[in-house]
Design an enzyme around this catalytic site. Sequence first.
Site, PDB file in Angstrom:
ATOM      1  N   CYS A   1      21.907  86.785  21.645  1.00 45.52           N
ATOM      2  CA  CYS A   1      21.420  85.793  23.701  1.00 45.52           C
ATOM      3  C   CYS A   1      20.461  86.468  24.780  1.00 45.52           C
ATOM      4  CB  CYS A   1      22.181  84.581  24.042  1.00 45.52           C
ATOM      5  SG  CYS A   1      22.248  83.748  25.078  1.00 45.52           S
TER       6      CYS A   1
ATOM      7  N   LYS B   1      24.373  87.466  14.595  1.00 43.89           N
ATOM      8  CA  LYS B   1      22.826  86.879  14.789  1.00 43.89           C
ATOM      9  C   LYS B   1      22.399  88.117  15.358  1.00 43.89           C
ATOM     10  CE  LYS B   1      19.584  83.343  15.354  1.00 43.89           C
ATOM     11  NZ  LYS B   1      19.522  83.123  16.646  1.00 43.89           N
TER      12      LYS B   1
ATOM     13  N   ASN C   1      14.392  85.936  11.402  1.00 41.03           N
ATOM     14  CA  ASN C   1      14.201  84.441  12.106  1.00 41.03           C
ATOM     15  C   ASN C   1      13.651  84.804  12.910  1.00 41.03           C
ATOM     16  OD1 ASN C   1      15.442  83.712  15.704  1.00 41.03           O
ATOM     17  ND2 ASN C   1      15.841  82.593  13.947  1.00 41.03           N
ATOM     18  N   GLY C   2      12.694  83.962  13.775  1.00 36.45           N
ATOM     19  CA  GLY C   2      11.474  83.768  14.896  1.00 36.45           C
ATOM     20  C   GLY C   2       9.846  83.497  13.979  1.00 36.45           C
TER      21      GLY C   2
ATOM     22  N   SER D   1      14.204  77.972  13.412  1.00 36.12           N
ATOM     23  CA  SER D   1      14.580  76.936  15.697  1.00 36.12           C
ATOM     24  C   SER D   1      14.096  76.351  15.947  1.00 36.12           C
ATOM     25  CB  SER D   1      14.307  78.758  16.150  1.00 36.12           C
ATOM     26  OG  SER D   1      15.242  79.443  15.216  1.00 36.12           O
ATOM     27  N   ARG D   2      13.220  77.280  17.215  1.00 34.27           N
ATOM     28  CA  ARG D   2      12.295  75.967  17.918  1.00 34.27           C
ATOM     29  C   ARG D   2      11.433  75.031  17.410  1.00 34.27           C
ATOM     30  NH1 ARG D   2       9.327  80.112  21.851  1.00 34.27           N
ATOM     31  NH2 ARG D   2       9.650  81.454  19.744  1.00 34.27           N
TER      32      ARG D   2
HETATM   33  C1  LIG Z   1      16.956  75.955  23.320  1.00 33.81           C
HETATM   34  C2  LIG Z   1      17.174  76.582  22.146  1.00 33.81           C
HETATM   35  C3  LIG Z   1      18.488  76.825  21.798  1.00 33.81           C
HETATM   36  C4  LIG Z   1      19.185  78.468  21.541  1.00 33.81           C
HETATM   37  N1  LIG Z   1      20.449  78.542  21.287  1.00 33.81           N
HETATM   38  C5  LIG Z   1      20.983  79.469  20.383  1.00 33.81           C
HETATM   39  C6  LIG Z   1      22.656  79.619  20.204  1.00 33.81           C
HETATM   40  O1  LIG Z   1      23.091  79.316  20.816  1.00 33.81           O
HETATM   41  N2  LIG Z   1      22.769  80.784  18.957  1.00 33.81           N
HETATM   42  C7  LIG Z   1      21.913  81.852  19.148  1.00 33.81           C
HETATM   43  O2  LIG Z   1      21.932  82.215  18.064  1.00 33.81           O
HETATM   44  N3  LIG Z   1      20.445  81.226  18.933  1.00 33.81           N
HETATM   45  C8  LIG Z   1      20.014  80.299  20.026  1.00 33.81           C
HETATM   46  N4  LIG Z   1      18.519  80.740  21.014  1.00 33.81           N
HETATM   47  C9  LIG Z   1      17.843  81.203  19.495  1.00 33.81           C
HETATM   48  C10 LIG Z   1      17.223  81.171  18.261  1.00 33.81           C
HETATM   49  O3  LIG Z   1      18.290  80.139  16.813  1.00 33.81           O
HETATM   50  C11 LIG Z   1      16.577  81.638  17.549  1.00 33.81           C
HETATM   51  O4  LIG Z   1      16.994  82.805  17.060  1.00 33.81           O
HETATM   52  C12 LIG Z   1      14.887  82.160  18.335  1.00 33.81           C
HETATM   53  O5  LIG Z   1      14.284  80.670  18.934  1.00 33.81           O
HETATM   54  C13 LIG Z   1      13.841  82.721  17.430  1.00 33.81           C
HETATM   55  O6  LIG Z   1      13.421  82.080  16.757  1.00 33.81           O
HETATM   56  P1  LIG Z   1      11.618  80.699  16.714  1.00 33.81           P
HETATM   57  O7  LIG Z   1      10.608  81.834  17.710  1.00 33.81           O
HETATM   58  O8  LIG Z   1      11.356  79.841  15.561  1.00 33.81           O
HETATM   59  O9  LIG Z   1      12.262  79.563  17.750  1.00 33.81           O
HETATM   60  C14 LIG Z   1      18.690  79.370  20.812  1.00 33.81           C
HETATM   61  C15 LIG Z   1      16.806  79.054  21.476  1.00 33.81           C
HETATM   62  C16 LIG Z   1      16.319  78.037  21.984  1.00 33.81           C
HETATM   63  C17 LIG Z   1      14.956  77.916  22.021  1.00 33.81           C
END
Ligand SMILES: Cc1cc2nc3c(=O)[nH]c(=O)nc-3n(C[C@H](O)[C@H](O)[C@H](O)COP(=O)(O)O)c2cc1C
Length: 335
Positions: free
Chosen positions: A113, A152, A213-214, A237-238
């Site tokens: 985070c 993570k 992830n990402g 994720s997003r």
């Molecule tokens: C709104 C939001 C909340 C998130 N909350 C968490 C979380 O609680 N724990 C965590 O490990 N990552 C959290 N993340 C990160 C995502 O799990 C992920 O690692 C990150 O968005 C990258 O993936 P993406 O490019 O597919 O979005 C959060 C991301 C977003 C956008």
Amino acid sequence: MVHSSLPSHLATPLKIGSITLNSRVFQAPLSGVTDLVFRRLVRRYAPDSMMYAEMVSASELHHLKKLPQVMELDPKESPVSIQLFDCRPDFMGEAACRAIAQGSATIDINMGCPVNKITRRGGGSSLLRQPEVAVAIVREVAKAVEVPVTVKTRIGWSDDEITILDFARRMEDAGAQMITIHGRTRAQGYNGIARWDWIARVKELLSIPVIANGDIFSVEAAARCLAETKADGVMCSRGTLGYPFLVGEIDYFLRTGKQRPEPTVRDRLECAKEHLQGLWDYKGERGVLQARKHMAWYAKGFPGAAELREQLSVLDSVEAGIALLDRAGSPTQDW
Ligand SMILES: Cc1cc2nc3c(=O)[nH]c(=O)nc-3n(C[C@H](O)[C@H](O)[C@H](O)COP(=O)(O)O)c2cc1C
């Protein structure tokens, strides 16, 4: 069966320490998003996928007698895990025990985070700069619970500090049974592209499963990421915001080599209605306020979506929201 251009190991179940998963596609923990209501929607299309609740602070939990709602798991939703964050190994061990009592299948530790409020207190991605603390946390949690402990994290703090190779090996040595890597640095936040090449390097180095992830926003991106990284699975994720179909779509592709037909706009609006109703039933007024952002995410990619989004972003009752979504999805609409 797995698509012919993908590594063959993806056709087999995934072993994470003592547990076995029948899906290699994960729903990420998303703070403010992946509550029980959202997970239920994702689960419909991804029955075997691991999902995560929103991250929980072990220090805050230490001072709470009553468990926060974010730790509520439905006995019918499995596999599901709770993610914890903190820099205190003792609190993390204690919090892990409480998560297990809730039915958490594994314990995931947040070391990625980027939010200042969390990194300033030594949690989240700041552990990338304190690997010895991260090691102590993994050891303590692994001692406290019998389920697998997973991590993570990101590829490093900044471009000048891409430390993931050493860090990931230390996590494995400390007892982590799986590592999920978001291919960005802390300094990147959510900007720029996720660098999957670093995930590929970690995969070559470790024996435990590595999850990529990402930037997994589509089936095509998932397939490309798996082919490029040889990772053991992907985490969405997003791409799931306003689209709880994604994990199931990727899972279906990995099983069959075929694309599942995309949901129509009407399907998406029906899903939005169900989401809104679910949040109201589960959280009341607070749920409706939280629904505003979800509804805005659903209202995308069709004529009139921008106007609908605006109306939904100030939503103050479930009835009003359902009426708006019904009107947008009525057969008289011309898409
Ligand atoms: C709104 C939001 C909340 C998130 N909350 C968490 C979380 O609680 N724990 C965590 O490990 N990552 C959290 N993340 C990160 C995502 O799990 C992920 O690692 C990150 O968005 C990258 O993936 P993406 O490019 O597919 O979005 C959060 C991301 C977003 C956008």
